[in-house]
Design a protein around this motif. Structure first.
Motif, PDB file in Angstrom:
ATOM      1  N   ALA A  45       0.854  -1.162  -0.009  1.00  0.00           N
ATOM      2  CA  ALA A  45       0.032   0.221  -0.387  1.00  0.00           C
ATOM      3  C   ALA A  45       0.907   1.288  -0.340  1.00  0.00           C
ATOM      4  O   ALA A  45       0.544   1.667  -0.520  1.00  0.00           O
ATOM      5  CB  ALA A  45      -0.916   0.148   1.395  1.00  0.00           C
ATOM      6  N   GLN A  46       1.947   1.296   0.509  1.00  0.00           N
ATOM      7  CA  GLN A  46       3.085   2.141   0.642  1.00  0.00           C
ATOM      8  C   GLN A  46       3.344   2.565  -0.477  1.00  0.00           C
ATOM      9  O   GLN A  46       3.644   3.311  -1.191  1.00  0.00           O
ATOM     10  CB  GLN A  46       3.813   2.476   2.225  1.00  0.00           C
ATOM     11  CG  GLN A  46       3.150   2.389   3.142  1.00  0.00           C
ATOM     12  CD  GLN A  46       3.855   2.054   4.608  1.00  0.00           C
ATOM     13  OE1 GLN A  46       4.835   1.037   4.058  1.00  0.00           O
ATOM     14  NE2 GLN A  46       4.525   2.128   5.335  1.00  0.00           N
ATOM     15  N   ALA A  47       4.096   1.157  -1.179  1.00  0.00           N
ATOM     16  CA  ALA A  47       4.607   1.595  -2.595  1.00  0.00           C
ATOM     17  C   ALA A  47       3.751   2.396  -3.603  1.00  0.00           C
ATOM     18  O   ALA A  47       3.931   2.856  -3.820  1.00  0.00           O
ATOM     19  CB  ALA A  47       5.334   0.058  -3.173  1.00  0.00           C
ATOM     20  N   GLU A  48       2.759   1.464  -3.280  1.00  0.00           N
ATOM     21  CA  GLU A  48       1.274   1.901  -4.139  1.00  0.00           C
ATOM     22  C   GLU A  48       1.421   4.036  -4.680  1.00  0.00           C
ATOM     23  O   GLU A  48       1.287   4.447  -5.639  1.00  0.00           O
ATOM     24  CB  GLU A  48      -0.375   0.940  -4.259  1.00  0.00           C
ATOM     25  CG  GLU A  48      -0.187   0.161  -4.851  1.00  0.00           C
ATOM     26  CD  GLU A  48      -1.704  -0.627  -4.156  1.00  0.00           C
ATOM     27  OE1 GLU A  48      -2.404  -0.270  -2.967  1.00  0.00           O
ATOM     28  OE2 GLU A  48      -2.028  -1.252  -4.093  1.00  0.00           O
ATOM     29  N   ARG A  49       1.198   4.391  -3.008  1.00  0.00           N
ATOM     30  CA  ARG A  49       0.403   5.338  -2.747  1.00  0.00           C
ATOM     31  C   ARG A  49       2.299   6.672  -3.166  1.00  0.00           C
ATOM     32  O   ARG A  49       2.079   7.592  -4.179  1.00  0.00           O
ATOM     33  CB  ARG A  49       0.798   6.112  -1.280  1.00  0.00           C
ATOM     34  CG  ARG A  49      -0.378   6.984  -1.000  1.00  0.00           C
ATOM     35  CD  ARG A  49      -0.880   6.801   0.115  1.00  0.00           C
ATOM     36  NE  ARG A  49      -0.014   6.560   0.918  1.00  0.00           N
ATOM     37  CZ  ARG A  49       0.487   7.381   2.466  1.00  0.00           C
ATOM     38  NH1 ARG A  49       0.465   8.479   1.793  1.00  0.00           N
ATOM     39  NH2 ARG A  49       1.125   6.588   3.018  1.00  0.00           N
ATOM     40  N   PHE A  50       3.736   5.707  -3.170  1.00  0.00           N
ATOM     41  CA  PHE A  50       4.271   6.624  -3.507  1.00  0.00           C
ATOM     42  C   PHE A  50       4.558   6.444  -4.511  1.00  0.00           C
ATOM     43  O   PHE A  50       5.072   7.410  -4.958  1.00  0.00           O
ATOM     44  CB  PHE A  50       5.714   6.037  -3.050  1.00  0.00           C
ATOM     45  CG  PHE A  50       6.892   6.663  -3.473  1.00  0.00           C
ATOM     46  CD1 PHE A  50       7.383   8.169  -3.182  1.00  0.00           C
ATOM     47  CD2 PHE A  50       8.078   6.358  -4.316  1.00  0.00           C
ATOM     48  CE1 PHE A  50       8.757   8.734  -2.989  1.00  0.00           C
ATOM     49  CE2 PHE A  50       8.972   6.883  -4.271  1.00  0.00           C
ATOM     50  CZ  PHE A  50       8.886   7.913  -4.026  1.00  0.00           C
ATOM     51  N   TYR A  51       4.379   5.873  -6.196  1.00  0.00           N
ATOM     52  CA  TYR A  51       4.210   5.967  -6.915  1.00  0.00           C
ATOM     53  C   TYR A  51       2.919   5.895  -7.730  1.00  0.00           C
ATOM     54  O   TYR A  51       2.686   5.379  -8.886  1.00  0.00           O
ATOM     55  CB  TYR A  51       5.033   4.309  -7.248  1.00  0.00           C
ATOM     56  CG  TYR A  51       6.531   4.843  -7.890  1.00  0.00           C
ATOM     57  CD1 TYR A  51       6.569   5.214  -8.483  1.00  0.00           C
ATOM     58  CD2 TYR A  51       6.555   3.380  -6.742  1.00  0.00           C
ATOM     59  CE1 TYR A  51       8.365   4.737  -8.080  1.00  0.00           C
ATOM     60  CE2 TYR A  51       8.535   3.302  -6.826  1.00  0.00           C
ATOM     61  CZ  TYR A  51       8.895   3.894  -7.328  1.00  0.00           C
ATOM     62  OH  TYR A  51      10.355   3.764  -7.518  1.00  0.00           O
ATOM     63  N   GLU A  52       2.416   6.800  -7.116  1.00  0.00           N
ATOM     64  CA  GLU A  52       0.865   6.875  -7.565  1.00  0.00           C
ATOM     65  C   GLU A  52       0.708   7.409  -9.048  1.00  0.00           C
ATOM     66  O   GLU A  52       0.046   7.320  -9.706  1.00  0.00           O
ATOM     67  CB  GLU A  52       0.129   7.280  -6.543  1.00  0.00           C
ATOM     68  CG  GLU A  52      -1.983   7.780  -6.345  1.00  0.00           C
ATOM     69  CD  GLU A  52      -2.414   8.016  -5.367  1.00  0.00           C
ATOM     70  OE1 GLU A  52      -1.364   8.798  -4.882  1.00  0.00           O
ATOM     71  OE2 GLU A  52      -3.202   7.672  -4.917  1.00  0.00           O
ATOM     72  N   VAL A  53       2.169   8.304  -8.918  1.00  0.00           N
ATOM     73  CA  VAL A  53       1.776   9.331 -10.503  1.00  0.00           C
ATOM     74  C   VAL A  53       2.238   7.831 -11.983  1.00  0.00           C
ATOM     75  O   VAL A  53       1.594   8.587 -13.058  1.00  0.00           O
ATOM     76  CB  VAL A  53       2.532  10.286 -10.676  1.00  0.00           C
ATOM     77  CG1 VAL A  53       4.031   9.148 -10.361  1.00  0.00           C
ATOM     78  CG2 VAL A  53       3.289  10.918 -11.492  1.00  0.00           C
ATOM     79  N   HIS A  54       2.540   7.010 -11.874  1.00  0.00           N
ATOM     80  CA  HIS A  54       2.475   5.819 -12.132  1.00  0.00           C
ATOM     81  C   HIS A  54       1.307   5.045 -12.505  1.00  0.00           C
ATOM     82  O   HIS A  54       0.985   3.592 -13.547  1.00  0.00           O
ATOM     83  CB  HIS A  54       4.172   5.147 -12.647  1.00  0.00           C
ATOM     84  CG  HIS A  54       5.178   6.159 -12.625  1.00  0.00           C
ATOM     85  ND1 HIS A  54       5.481   6.928 -13.821  1.00  0.00           N
ATOM     86  CD2 HIS A  54       6.062   6.302 -11.602  1.00  0.00           C
ATOM     87  CE1 HIS A  54       6.490   7.132 -13.341  1.00  0.00           C
ATOM     88  NE2 HIS A  54       7.530   6.955 -12.766  1.00  0.00           N
ATOM     89  N   ALA A  55       0.096   5.090 -11.532  1.00  0.00           N
ATOM     90  CA  ALA A  55       0.072   4.251 -11.570  1.00  0.00           C
ATOM     91  C   ALA A  55      -1.684   4.131 -12.710  1.00  0.00           C
ATOM     92  O   ALA A  55      -1.706   2.662 -13.332  1.00  0.00           O
ATOM     93  CB  ALA A  55      -2.262   4.925 -10.954  1.00  0.00           C
ATOM     94  N   GLN A  56      -1.399   4.783 -14.255  1.00  0.00           N
ATOM     95  CA  GLN A  56      -1.364   4.097 -15.230  1.00  0.00           C
ATOM     96  C   GLN A  56      -0.933   3.532 -16.487  1.00  0.00           C
ATOM     97  O   GLN A  56      -0.882   3.334 -17.233  1.00  0.00           O
ATOM     98  CB  GLN A  56      -2.421   5.480 -15.948  1.00  0.00           C
ATOM     99  CG  GLN A  56      -3.209   5.826 -15.270  1.00  0.00           C
ATOM    100  CD  GLN A  56      -4.594   5.577 -14.289  1.00  0.00           C
ATOM    101  OE1 GLN A  56      -5.063   4.464 -15.777  1.00  0.00           O
ATOM    102  NE2 GLN A  56      -5.518   5.350 -13.650  1.00  0.00           N
TER     103      GLN A  56
END
Ligand code: GDP
Length: 140
Positions: A45-56
């Motif tokens: 969950a933390q890694a997801e949040r840190f890299y949110e800008v790359h979610a797509q």
């Protein structure tokens, strides 16, 4: 040129191979000061949040899994023009395209397991530093 701070992460492929000291040596030899540093294990969950800008991006799920697969060393580097200087020391994202003598050229395993993260602008750096550190943890 101004004194800046930038967020650096020594990624799981590098901590696994015990390269923290070798990588820190690259920063210090080029005049960057490590003003904060800690070794942590990111949750997915933390890694997801840190890299949110790359979610797509197509590699997002793989990147999150990789970044939470082992310990990382998060650090704040300080120095003249630190954001751009660190990007130069790191080298291109893809180690096959990274400049000779750069961290990624010398240590990265692949375009994903590329040993280090570095903020890409002073604005991003401020956000990324605040993601991991409070003011009291940084000692110039
Ligand atoms: P950086 O600023 O040089 O780290 O590169 P980016 O912001 O474009 O990408 C963030 C991170 O995602 C990279 O450092 C890699 O770990 C990973 N990454 C980038 N491109 C790819 C790709 O094409 N495939 C995979 N699997 N991972 C990638």
């Amino acid at each position: 040129m101004a004194i800046e701070r930038t967020l650096s992460i020594i990624k799981p492929d590098a901590t696994r191979r015990n390269l923290t000291g070798a990588i820190n040596d690259r920063f210090e030899k080029r005049g960057l000061r490590i003003v904060a540093q800690k070794r942590i294990r990111l949750s997915p969950a933390q890694a997801e949040r840190f890299y949110e800008v790359h979610a797509q991006r197509p590699f997002y799920r793989d990147l999150v899994a990789f970044m939470s697969s082992g310990p990382v060393v998060v650090q704040v580097l300080e120095g003249e023009d630190a954001v751009a200087l660190n990007r130069e020391i790191m080298g291109a994202t893809d180690p096959a395209k990274a400049e000779a003598g750069s961290i990624r050229k010398d240590f990265a395993e692949s375009i994903e397991a590329n040993s280090v993260h570095g903020s890409d602008s002073p604005e991003t750096a401020a956000q990324e530093v605040a993601f991991f550190f409070s003011a009291i943890e940084m000692c110039p």
